[in-house]
Design a protein around this motif. Structure first.
Motif, PDB file in Angstrom:
ATOM      1  N   GLU A  92      -5.528   3.070   7.850  1.00  0.00           N
ATOM      2  CA  GLU A  92      -5.033   2.472   9.100  1.00  0.00           C
ATOM      3  C   GLU A  92      -3.561   2.798   9.297  1.00  0.00           C
ATOM      4  OE1 GLU A  92      -5.901  -1.714   9.989  1.00  0.00           O
ATOM      5  OE2 GLU A  92      -7.347  -1.632   8.341  1.00  0.00           O
ATOM      6  N   LEU A 134       1.152  -3.607  10.098  1.00  0.00           N
ATOM      7  CA  LEU A 134       0.922  -2.755   8.927  1.00  0.00           C
ATOM      8  C   LEU A 134       2.208  -2.486   8.151  1.00  0.00           C
ATOM      9  CD1 LEU A 134      -1.587  -0.192  10.445  1.00  0.00           C
ATOM     10  CD2 LEU A 134      -2.076  -1.902   8.678  1.00  0.00           C
ATOM     11  N   HIS A 186       3.032  -3.819   4.640  1.00  0.00           N
ATOM     12  CA  HIS A 186       2.365  -3.262   3.463  1.00  0.00           C
ATOM     13  C   HIS A 186       3.137  -2.094   2.851  1.00  0.00           C
ATOM     14  CE1 HIS A 186      -0.936  -5.890   4.316  1.00  0.00           C
ATOM     15  NE2 HIS A 186      -0.970  -5.434   5.559  1.00  0.00           N
ATOM     16  N   ASP A 235       0.805  -1.222   0.000  1.00  0.00           N
ATOM     17  CA  ASP A 235       0.000   0.000   0.000  1.00  0.00           C
ATOM     18  C   ASP A 235       0.836   1.271   0.000  1.00  0.00           C
ATOM     19  OD1 ASP A 235      -2.385  -1.506   0.180  1.00  0.00           O
ATOM     20  OD2 ASP A 235      -2.156  -1.645   2.350  1.00  0.00           O
ATOM     21  N   ARG A 291      -6.852   0.141   4.294  1.00  0.00           N
ATOM     22  CA  ARG A 291      -5.651  -0.257   5.016  1.00  0.00           C
ATOM     23  C   ARG A 291      -4.635   0.891   5.052  1.00  0.00           C
ATOM     24  NH1 ARG A 291      -4.146  -5.656   2.842  1.00  0.00           N
ATOM     25  NH2 ARG A 291      -3.198  -4.467   1.171  1.00  0.00           N
ATOM     26  N   SER A 292      -4.606   1.691   4.008  1.00  0.00           N
ATOM     27  CA  SER A 292      -3.709   2.854   3.990  1.00  0.00           C
ATOM     28  C   SER A 292      -4.129   3.869   5.043  1.00  0.00           C
ATOM     29  CB  SER A 292      -3.694   3.505   2.606  1.00  0.00           C
ATOM     30  OG  SER A 292      -3.136   2.629   1.656  1.00  0.00           O
ATOM     31  N   SER A 336      -6.797   2.969  -0.168  1.00  0.00           N
ATOM     32  CA  SER A 336      -7.469   1.820   0.433  1.00  0.00           C
ATOM     33  C   SER A 336      -7.695   2.064   1.930  1.00  0.00           C
ATOM     34  CB  SER A 336      -6.620   0.554   0.256  1.00  0.00           C
ATOM     35  OG  SER A 336      -5.504   0.588   1.120  1.00  0.00           O
TER      36      SER A 336
END
Length: 172
Positions: A73, A109, A112, A48, A70-71, A68
């Motif tokens: 986060e 994280l 990523h 990411d 997740r980004s 996204s």
């Protein structure tokens, strides 16, 4: 700012650059650069963040982030590092130090994020000789040149402006 753009849902990737970055080759495709970087990974959909180092470690003056959840986060985790340091020691970590601390942590994280060669999205000129392990300074034909910390390397009233003017003639 990046989080707002992600939440708008209009882009697959977002490229963040500092004000002292000059695009020097408009023929370079950012999409192709992302695809080439991800092609070298076993799970490209898990990446990411594309970040680079310089001679001091992480340099977040130019990075690319996937649009996204997740980004978001990841960005929240960076803010949490900042807030935790402020609460514990009273010191204020900047965005770069906070991101670096997160990337050096055991936070899941961090898997990523992918470090790519500095010269791809964050090349430094000869005047700012602070290169990552690839030791490549900016050369004509590269995508961008970043005048990070020009004030510490170039004398004059406006070091960044001076370098911008000097390298403007090198734009393709």
């Amino acid at each position: 700012m990046v989080e707002r753009i992600i939440k708008a849902g209009q882009h697959d990737w977002i490229w963040y650059i500092d004000f002292d970055v000059l695009i020097t080759n408009y023929d370079v495709s950012l999409t192709k650069l992302i695809d080439e970087s991800l092609a070298n990974t076993t799970m490209p959909d898990a990446i990411d963040f594309l970040v680079t180092d310089d001679c001091n470690g992480l340099n977040d003056g130019s990075f690319i982030v996937r649009s996204s959840p997740r980004s978001i986060e990841f960005l929240n985790a960076i803010r949490a590092v900042h807030d935790r340091e402020k609460a514990q020691s009273g010191k204020l970590l900047g965005d770069q130090d906070s991101m670096q601390a997160l990337l050096q942590s055991n936070n899941p994280l961090t898997q990523h994020a992918l470090r790519i060669p500095q010269w791809k999205i964050n090349a430094f000129p000869t005047e700012i000789g602070c290169y990552d392990m690839h030791k490549r300074e900016w050369e004509k034909g590269m995508f961008v040149v970043h005048f990070a910390g020009a004030w510490a390397h170039v004398s004059g009233e406006d070091p960044t402006g001076q370098l911008m003017k000097k390298y403007k003639s090198q734009i393709i």
